[in-house]
Motif scaffolding. Structure first.
Motif, PDB file in Angstrom:
ATOM      1  N   ILE A   1      -0.479  -4.803   7.505  1.00  0.00           N
ATOM      2  CA  ILE A   1      -1.724  -5.551   7.134  1.00  0.00           C
ATOM      3  C   ILE A   1      -1.700  -5.329   5.535  1.00  0.00           C
ATOM      4  O   ILE A   1      -1.835  -6.393   4.796  1.00  0.00           O
ATOM      5  N   LEU A   2      -1.826  -4.194   5.209  1.00  0.00           N
ATOM      6  CA  LEU A   2      -2.051  -3.580   3.823  1.00  0.00           C
ATOM      7  C   LEU A   2      -0.643  -4.435   2.920  1.00  0.00           C
ATOM      8  O   LEU A   2      -0.950  -5.006   1.801  1.00  0.00           O
ATOM      9  N   ALA A   3       0.363  -4.107   3.412  1.00  0.00           N
ATOM     10  CA  ALA A   3       1.480  -4.728   2.735  1.00  0.00           C
ATOM     11  C   ALA A   3       1.445  -6.250   2.538  1.00  0.00           C
ATOM     12  O   ALA A   3       1.815  -6.887   1.474  1.00  0.00           O
ATOM     13  N   GLU A   4       1.206  -6.947   3.717  1.00  0.00           N
ATOM     14  CA  GLU A   4       1.290  -8.316   3.572  1.00  0.00           C
ATOM     15  C   GLU A   4       0.111  -8.903   2.734  1.00  0.00           C
ATOM     16  O   GLU A   4       0.443  -9.883   1.967  1.00  0.00           O
ATOM     17  N   GLY A   5      -0.967  -8.458   2.775  1.00  0.00           N
ATOM     18  CA  GLY A   5      -1.920  -8.873   1.899  1.00  0.00           C
ATOM     19  C   GLY A   5      -1.624  -8.935   0.474  1.00  0.00           C
ATOM     20  O   GLY A   5      -1.865  -9.721  -0.230  1.00  0.00           O
TER      21      GLY A   5
ATOM     22  N   VAL B   1       6.972  -7.842   7.379  1.00  0.00           N
ATOM     23  CA  VAL B   1       6.325  -8.149   6.270  1.00  0.00           C
ATOM     24  C   VAL B   1       6.722  -9.311   5.434  1.00  0.00           C
ATOM     25  O   VAL B   1       5.935 -10.407   5.232  1.00  0.00           O
ATOM     26  N   ALA B   2       7.983  -9.499   5.249  1.00  0.00           N
ATOM     27  CA  ALA B   2       8.656 -10.574   4.525  1.00  0.00           C
ATOM     28  C   ALA B   2       8.403 -11.870   5.247  1.00  0.00           C
ATOM     29  O   ALA B   2       7.984 -12.736   4.742  1.00  0.00           O
ATOM     30  N   ALA B   3       8.783 -11.784   6.627  1.00  0.00           N
ATOM     31  CA  ALA B   3       8.637 -13.130   7.381  1.00  0.00           C
ATOM     32  C   ALA B   3       7.174 -13.493   7.469  1.00  0.00           C
ATOM     33  O   ALA B   3       6.984 -14.598   7.537  1.00  0.00           O
ATOM     34  N   ALA B   4       6.239 -12.548   7.759  1.00  0.00           N
ATOM     35  CA  ALA B   4       4.960 -12.944   7.656  1.00  0.00           C
ATOM     36  C   ALA B   4       4.196 -13.614   6.543  1.00  0.00           C
ATOM     37  O   ALA B   4       3.271 -14.462   6.868  1.00  0.00           O
TER      38      ALA B   4
END
Length: 372
Positions: free
Chosen positions: A64-68, A109-112
């Motif tokens: 979640i931290l990386a995606e945001g 993360v990249a896909a999200a």
């Protein structure tokens, strides 16, 4: 070929806005609070982010931290299409959560966030974030991509706190980088990402750069798994390679973001490297370090500190080093203590020293865009 920094974002224990966190760093704030543990530790303090909450599973928190943070970096750059993702971390959550692997974390993360290209996953201990940025720049300079989003994320976990307690690298008091009372580091967590673009492609879409990533350099001192070469030879070599890669000299450097972990071995080695690198320099750069404010964020540290160097260049100031009252004997350069230090115009270096001898240096020159 010039590589522009057209977007940046970070998530830290002091918040996640570029300008807001920068003001808090300039004012000398830190993000350490007591973090409960069921295990005996040398110090209960850690610098953790407010969201996602600490009670979540470490792997979910890191994702979640990386995606945001990555999403905000892309948005800050104006959403360039088809970005080449390079994501770094140290062990991430895998010391505590055994499901998955580092590449799958990067792919998820990249896909999200809607990136179509498969990511590169980088794990080089504490230099992971710096190396991710270096890989992103190499992809652009090689022609493999016009734009790359690169950086790293890491979270505090029980296993990491226990490991640094066992290694006795955790301070029992507070993190005091380059202070004669320095007795260890304290852990933090966070994420930092930058968007890099080939200058011509960025100009074509009307982007304005925060900075130019002028050069990169790396070395491995091979001295041991957890301690640097006492003479700092690897750090000096990485910095010299970085400057040589872009034609800069030591006289061009106005500021250095040092690794500044607060362990006596690391601070001494880094001091020795800086002494040889800048010995005889007529206009020595100012040194600052952010781990006393944000904690040692392990794999994320190089990415967070790259953002800090860019902000220092744009603002013309370096934040004070938290906890630094009496500089260690023989430290060769002026340091930011007590309050922010003014900088002369010039380039900035970010130097990262990791376990296993991984050492990376990034060089930036300022652009025209400022953080808001």
């Amino acid at each position: 070929m010039n590589v522009w920094v057209t977007g940046m974002a970070w998530s830290t224990a002091l918040g996640d806005g570029l300008a807001g966190v920068w003001r808090r760093l300039l004012d000398g704030h830190d993000g350490f609070e007591a973090l409960p543990s069921e295990h005996p530790l040398r110090n209960p303090l850690a610098a953790t982010v407010a969201d996602p909450p600490a009670g979540m599973k470490p792997s979910a928190r890191q994702r979640i931290l990386a995606e945001g943070t990555l999403s905000r970096a892309l948005a800050d750059a104006g959403g360039p299409a088809d970005a080449y993702p390079v994501l770094g971390t140290s062990f991430g959550a895998l010391l505590d959560d055994e499901d998955g692997d580092l590449w799958q974390w990067a792919a998820d993360v990249a896909a999200a966030v809607g990136l179509r290209r498969p990511p590169v996953a980088v794990s080089t201990a504490c230099s992971s974030g710096s190396d991710a940025i270096a890989v992103g720049a190499a992809a652009i300079r090689s022609g493999a991509a016009d734009v790359s989003v690169c950086g790293a994320a890491d979270v505090v976990t029980p296993a990491k706190r226990l490991a640094h307690t066992a290694l006795r690298t955790m301070s029992p008091t507070r993190l005091r980088a380059f202070d004669r009372r320095a007795d260890g580091t304290l852990l933090g967590e966070g994420a930092g990402f930058v968007v890099l673009e080939r200058e011509e492609a960025a100009r074509a879409r009307g982007a304005v750069p925060y900075a130019v990533l002028a050069g990169t350099g790396a070395a491995n001192d091979g001295a041991g798994m957890t301690a640097p070469d006492p003479g700092g030879t690897g750090a000096e070599l990485a910095a010299r390679r970085c400057l040589a890669s872009c034609g800069l000299t030591v006289e061009d450097v106005a500021v250095v973001n040092a690794h500044g972990s607060g362990t006596p071995a690391n601070d001494s080695a880094e001091s020795a490297a800086l002494a040889r690198l800048f010995g005889g320099c007529e206009r020595p750069p100012v040194v600052f370090a952010t781990k006393g404010a944000l904690g040692h964020t392990l794999g994320a540290t190089g990415a967070l500190e790259a953002v800090a160097v860019v902000l220092a260049l744009l603002d013309g100031r370096a934040p004070p080093i938290p906890g630094l009252d009496e500089v260690i004997e023989g430290f060769p350069l002026p340091v930011a203590t007590g309050s922010a230090s003014r900088l002369r115009p010039g380039a900035g270096l970010s130097l990262t020293l990791g376990f296993g001898g991984f050492i990376t240096c990034l060089a930036f020159t300022p652009g025209q865009r400022h953080a808001h």
